[in-house]
Write a protein that holds these residues in place. Structure first.
Motif, PDB file in Angstrom:
ATOM      1  N   LEU A  50     -11.448  57.406  36.400  1.00  0.00           N
ATOM      2  CA  LEU A  50     -11.893  58.788  36.595  1.00  0.00           C
ATOM      3  C   LEU A  50     -11.647  59.636  35.350  1.00  0.00           C
ATOM      4  O   LEU A  50     -12.476  60.469  34.980  1.00  0.00           O
ATOM      5  CB  LEU A  50     -11.181  59.415  37.799  1.00  0.00           C
ATOM      6  CG  LEU A  50     -11.583  58.902  39.179  1.00  0.00           C
ATOM      7  CD1 LEU A  50     -10.719  59.557  40.256  1.00  0.00           C
ATOM      8  CD2 LEU A  50     -13.051  59.156  39.457  1.00  0.00           C
ATOM      9  N   VAL A  51     -10.511  59.396  34.690  1.00  0.00           N
ATOM     10  CA  VAL A  51     -10.206  60.133  33.459  1.00  0.00           C
ATOM     11  C   VAL A  51     -11.201  59.746  32.371  1.00  0.00           C
ATOM     12  O   VAL A  51     -11.740  60.605  31.660  1.00  0.00           O
ATOM     13  CB  VAL A  51      -8.749  59.877  33.002  1.00  0.00           C
ATOM     14  CG1 VAL A  51      -8.521  60.422  31.608  1.00  0.00           C
ATOM     15  CG2 VAL A  51      -7.774  60.503  33.989  1.00  0.00           C
ATOM     16  N   THR A  52     -11.476  58.439  32.242  1.00  0.00           N
ATOM     17  CA  THR A  52     -12.415  57.952  31.231  1.00  0.00           C
ATOM     18  C   THR A  52     -13.806  58.554  31.435  1.00  0.00           C
ATOM     19  O   THR A  52     -14.480  58.921  30.468  1.00  0.00           O
ATOM     20  CB  THR A  52     -12.498  56.409  31.280  1.00  0.00           C
ATOM     21  OG1 THR A  52     -11.203  55.881  31.066  1.00  0.00           O
ATOM     22  CG2 THR A  52     -13.435  55.873  30.228  1.00  0.00           C
ATOM     23  N   GLU A  63      -2.203  62.504  36.689  1.00  0.00           N
ATOM     24  CA  GLU A  63      -0.750  62.379  36.814  1.00  0.00           C
ATOM     25  C   GLU A  63      -0.254  63.079  38.073  1.00  0.00           C
ATOM     26  O   GLU A  63       0.573  62.539  38.810  1.00  0.00           O
ATOM     27  CB  GLU A  63      -0.074  62.972  35.581  1.00  0.00           C
ATOM     28  CG  GLU A  63       1.427  62.810  35.589  1.00  0.00           C
ATOM     29  CD  GLU A  63       2.077  63.408  34.342  1.00  0.00           C
ATOM     30  OE1 GLU A  63       3.270  63.724  34.419  1.00  0.00           O
ATOM     31  OE2 GLU A  63       1.386  63.558  33.319  1.00  0.00           O
ATOM     32  N   GLN A  64      -0.782  64.271  38.340  1.00  0.00           N
ATOM     33  CA  GLN A  64      -0.384  65.007  39.540  1.00  0.00           C
ATOM     34  C   GLN A  64      -0.780  64.255  40.809  1.00  0.00           C
ATOM     35  O   GLN A  64      -0.007  64.173  41.763  1.00  0.00           O
ATOM     36  CB  GLN A  64      -1.021  66.407  39.548  1.00  0.00           C
ATOM     37  CG  GLN A  64      -0.437  67.344  38.522  1.00  0.00           C
ATOM     38  CD  GLN A  64      -1.211  68.658  38.417  1.00  0.00           C
ATOM     39  OE1 GLN A  64      -2.365  68.752  38.853  1.00  0.00           O
ATOM     40  NE2 GLN A  64      -0.586  69.665  37.830  1.00  0.00           N
ATOM     41  N   PHE A  65      -1.977  63.694  40.794  1.00  0.00           N
ATOM     42  CA  PHE A  65      -2.447  62.932  41.948  1.00  0.00           C
ATOM     43  C   PHE A  65      -1.570  61.699  42.173  1.00  0.00           C
ATOM     44  O   PHE A  65      -1.194  61.394  43.306  1.00  0.00           O
ATOM     45  CB  PHE A  65      -3.916  62.532  41.759  1.00  0.00           C
ATOM     46  CG  PHE A  65      -4.510  61.844  42.943  1.00  0.00           C
ATOM     47  CD1 PHE A  65      -4.754  62.537  44.118  1.00  0.00           C
ATOM     48  CD2 PHE A  65      -4.833  60.497  42.896  1.00  0.00           C
ATOM     49  CE1 PHE A  65      -5.305  61.905  45.222  1.00  0.00           C
ATOM     50  CE2 PHE A  65      -5.376  59.852  43.986  1.00  0.00           C
ATOM     51  CZ  PHE A  65      -5.617  60.558  45.158  1.00  0.00           C
ATOM     52  N   ALA A  66      -1.231  61.012  41.088  1.00  0.00           N
ATOM     53  CA  ALA A  66      -0.377  59.830  41.193  1.00  0.00           C
ATOM     54  C   ALA A  66       0.995  60.219  41.734  1.00  0.00           C
ATOM     55  O   ALA A  66       1.546  59.539  42.607  1.00  0.00           O
ATOM     56  CB  ALA A  66      -0.251  59.146  39.838  1.00  0.00           C
ATOM     57  N   ASP A  67       1.562  61.328  41.229  1.00  0.00           N
ATOM     58  CA  ASP A  67       2.861  61.790  41.723  1.00  0.00           C
ATOM     59  C   ASP A  67       2.813  62.120  43.211  1.00  0.00           C
ATOM     60  O   ASP A  67       3.734  61.805  43.965  1.00  0.00           O
ATOM     61  CB  ASP A  67       3.334  63.011  40.931  1.00  0.00           C
ATOM     62  CG  ASP A  67       3.739  62.682  39.503  1.00  0.00           C
ATOM     63  OD1 ASP A  67       3.951  61.480  39.204  1.00  0.00           O
ATOM     64  OD2 ASP A  67       3.836  63.619  38.692  1.00  0.00           O
ATOM     65  N   GLU A  68       1.714  62.758  43.627  1.00  0.00           N
ATOM     66  CA  GLU A  68       1.550  63.108  45.041  1.00  0.00           C
ATOM     67  C   GLU A  68       1.475  61.849  45.906  1.00  0.00           C
ATOM     68  O   GLU A  68       2.101  61.772  46.974  1.00  0.00           O
ATOM     69  CB  GLU A  68       0.277  63.941  45.214  1.00  0.00           C
ATOM     70  CG  GLU A  68       0.052  64.429  46.620  1.00  0.00           C
ATOM     71  CD  GLU A  68      -1.215  65.260  46.745  1.00  0.00           C
ATOM     72  OE1 GLU A  68      -1.817  65.218  47.835  1.00  0.00           O
ATOM     73  OE2 GLU A  68      -1.599  65.944  45.773  1.00  0.00           O
ATOM     74  N   LEU A  69       0.728  60.853  45.446  1.00  0.00           N
ATOM     75  CA  LEU A  69       0.633  59.595  46.191  1.00  0.00           C
ATOM     76  C   LEU A  69       1.991  58.900  46.285  1.00  0.00           C
ATOM     77  O   LEU A  69       2.346  58.365  47.337  1.00  0.00           O
ATOM     78  CB  LEU A  69      -0.388  58.665  45.544  1.00  0.00           C
ATOM     79  CG  LEU A  69      -1.850  59.006  45.755  1.00  0.00           C
ATOM     80  CD1 LEU A  69      -2.732  58.056  44.958  1.00  0.00           C
ATOM     81  CD2 LEU A  69      -2.209  58.950  47.235  1.00  0.00           C
ATOM     82  N   THR A 112      -8.890  65.395  34.689  1.00  0.00           N
ATOM     83  CA  THR A 112      -8.115  65.420  33.445  1.00  0.00           C
ATOM     84  C   THR A 112      -6.920  64.482  33.585  1.00  0.00           C
ATOM     85  O   THR A 112      -6.516  64.139  34.706  1.00  0.00           O
ATOM     86  CB  THR A 112      -7.605  66.845  33.156  1.00  0.00           C
ATOM     87  OG1 THR A 112      -6.658  67.213  34.170  1.00  0.00           O
ATOM     88  CG2 THR A 112      -8.738  67.851  33.102  1.00  0.00           C
ATOM     89  N   PRO A 113      -6.332  64.085  32.458  1.00  0.00           N
ATOM     90  CA  PRO A 113      -5.132  63.249  32.545  1.00  0.00           C
ATOM     91  C   PRO A 113      -4.018  63.932  33.348  1.00  0.00           C
ATOM     92  O   PRO A 113      -3.286  63.273  34.091  1.00  0.00           O
ATOM     93  CB  PRO A 113      -4.728  63.060  31.082  1.00  0.00           C
ATOM     94  CG  PRO A 113      -6.011  63.179  30.326  1.00  0.00           C
ATOM     95  CD  PRO A 113      -6.806  64.214  31.083  1.00  0.00           C
ATOM     96  N   LYS A 114      -3.898  65.259  33.211  1.00  0.00           N
ATOM     97  CA  LYS A 114      -2.867  65.983  33.969  1.00  0.00           C
ATOM     98  C   LYS A 114      -3.147  65.908  35.468  1.00  0.00           C
ATOM     99  O   LYS A 114      -2.221  65.706  36.271  1.00  0.00           O
ATOM    100  CB  LYS A 114      -2.791  67.433  33.514  1.00  0.00           C
ATOM    101  CG  LYS A 114      -1.689  68.219  34.201  1.00  0.00           C
ATOM    102  CD  LYS A 114      -1.386  69.499  33.458  1.00  0.00           C
ATOM    103  CE  LYS A 114      -0.293  70.288  34.116  1.00  0.00           C
ATOM    104  NZ  LYS A 114       1.007  69.712  34.015  1.00  0.00           N
ATOM    105  N   GLU A 115      -4.411  66.051  35.860  1.00  0.00           N
ATOM    106  CA  GLU A 115      -4.769  65.939  37.273  1.00  0.00           C
ATOM    107  C   GLU A 115      -4.486  64.528  37.800  1.00  0.00           C
ATOM    108  O   GLU A 115      -4.008  64.359  38.924  1.00  0.00           O
ATOM    109  CB  GLU A 115      -6.246  66.294  37.481  1.00  0.00           C
ATOM    110  CG  GLU A 115      -6.575  67.756  37.293  1.00  0.00           C
ATOM    111  CD  GLU A 115      -8.061  68.031  37.303  1.00  0.00           C
ATOM    112  OE1 GLU A 115      -8.427  69.141  37.748  1.00  0.00           O
ATOM    113  OE2 GLU A 115      -8.859  67.161  36.869  1.00  0.00           O
TER     114      GLU A 115
END
Length: 105
Positions: free
Chosen positions: A30-32, A42-48, A37-40
């Motif tokens: 999705l980032v590629t 990272e936030q999504f991964a942290d939430e998961l 964005t990379p920040k989004e």
């Protein structure tokens, strides 16, 4: 029973690793493609991860409750039961020693 629990643990661990890798690959894609964005990502991964940890705690407690129920149904003593019996035995031993000391004097 012990082997069954160990196999279940390794199965869950393998699923978690495989799931994490798939999520990371999906987020990288999705980032590629510029969809997030990379920040989004990272936030999504942290939430998961947070949701996964919460769910793991719930499942762990539910598993413990089921095992306790099985042990109770089988009539097995719990750690608390054994500790209570040990405390009673210690108390009775001290009473017997006191009584023996009274009889000796």
């Amino acid at each position: 029973m012990n082997e069954w629990l160990k196999n279940g643990f390794f199965l869950g661990l393998g699923a978690a690793v495989a799931g994490k890798e798939k999520v990371q690959t999906y987020l990288d894609d999705l980032v590629t493609k510029g969809r997030i964005t990379p920040k989004e990502a990272e936030q999504f991964a942290d939430e998961l991860i947070h949701k996964g940890e919460t769910k793991e705690e719930e499942w762990s407690q539910a598993s413990k409750d089921r095992v306790k129920g099985m042990f109770h149904d089988m009539g097995l003593a719990t750690r608390d039961d054994v500790e209570n019996l040990e405390a009673k035995i210690t108390h009775l031993e001290s009473l017997l020693k006191e009584e023996a000391n009274k009889n000796d004097t």
